[in-house]
Design an enzyme around this catalytic site. Structure first.
Site, PDB file in Angstrom:
ATOM      1  N   HIS A 184     -33.239 -59.845   8.290  1.00  0.00           N
ATOM      2  CA  HIS A 184     -32.771 -60.805   9.306  1.00  0.00           C
ATOM      3  C   HIS A 184     -31.312 -61.184   9.087  1.00  0.00           C
ATOM      4  O   HIS A 184     -30.844 -62.203   9.565  1.00  0.00           O
ATOM      5  CB  HIS A 184     -33.647 -62.062   9.308  1.00  0.00           C
ATOM      6  CG  HIS A 184     -35.116 -61.764   9.312  1.00  0.00           C
ATOM      7  ND1 HIS A 184     -35.883 -61.756   8.168  1.00  0.00           N
ATOM      8  CD2 HIS A 184     -35.947 -61.411  10.329  1.00  0.00           C
ATOM      9  CE1 HIS A 184     -37.123 -61.424   8.469  1.00  0.00           C
ATOM     10  NE2 HIS A 184     -37.192 -61.210   9.764  1.00  0.00           N
TER      11      HIS A 184
HETATM   12  S1  FES Z   1     -33.103 -62.596   5.989  1.00  0.00           S
HETATM   13 FE1  FES Z   1     -35.201 -62.646   6.409  1.00  0.00          FE
HETATM   14  S2  FES Z   1     -36.088 -61.713   4.650  1.00  0.00           S
HETATM   15 FE2  FES Z   1     -33.947 -61.708   4.248  1.00  0.00          FE
END
Ligand code: FES
Length: 172
Positions: free
Chosen positions: A134
């Site tokens: 993410h």
């Molecule tokens: S940013 Fe979501 S698991 Fe690393």
């Protein structure tokens, strides 16, 4: 002919026999439990993996190597003097903490390579790490700079056993 009385009528003898029987039975139960109890102890290979010794001489300056420890990746980074200076001058991001509190020796950064958002393994970049899941960004001190991860990369317990060896899993 008189029948021989085989019953124990002496109360003291009866008490002794009762106690003796219970002691033998108790010992048997305890002996039967030993294999089960000892099977619950961690096996020696699990105990071994509780600590990992790392030879730092195999990690050139400017490079990172990953080592498994208790089922998690641990990133060990041999930082350059430029990275040390840059991290020393930065307070960090979302969870500010001085770089000096995250390292035992400035040239060696040791962090658990698990993103504090949902547990993905971040990829090394020149600036630190980027989580592929993410987009969380960590700096070269493992501090969270941006993205959804709420915390800095965690630090494992470790200590230097010599100038170029660390033991991960024990803080002293
Ligand atoms: S940013 Fe979501 S698991 Fe690393």
């Amino acid at each position: 002919m008189t029948k021989k009385n085989t019953e124990t009528t002496d109360p003291a003898r009866r008490d002794f026999l009762g106690t003796f029987t219970m002691a033998v039975a108790g010992g048997g139960v305890a002996a039967a439990c030993v294999p089960f109890v000892s099977s619950m102890n961690p096996s020696s290979d699990v105990l071994e993996r509780a600590t990992v010794e790392i030879d730092l001489s195999g990690i050139p300056m400017g490079q990172e190597k990953t080592f498994p420890w208790q089922g998690k990746p641990v990133f060990v980074v041999h930082r350059t003097s430029a990275e040390i200076a840059e991290m020393g001058a930065s307070p960090g991001g979302k969870e500010p903490v001085p770089d000096s509190q995250r390292v035992q020796k400035p040239e060696w950064l040791v962090v658990i390579g698990v993103c504090t958002h949902l547990g993905c393994v971040p990829n090394k970049t020149a600036q630190g790490w980027l989580c592929p899941c993410h987009g969380s960004v960590y700096d070269n001190s493992g501090r969270i700079i941006s993205g959804p991860a709420p915390q800095n990369l965690h630090l494992p317990p470790y200590h230097f056993v010599s100038n170029d060896k660390i033991l991960i899993g024990k803080s002293s």
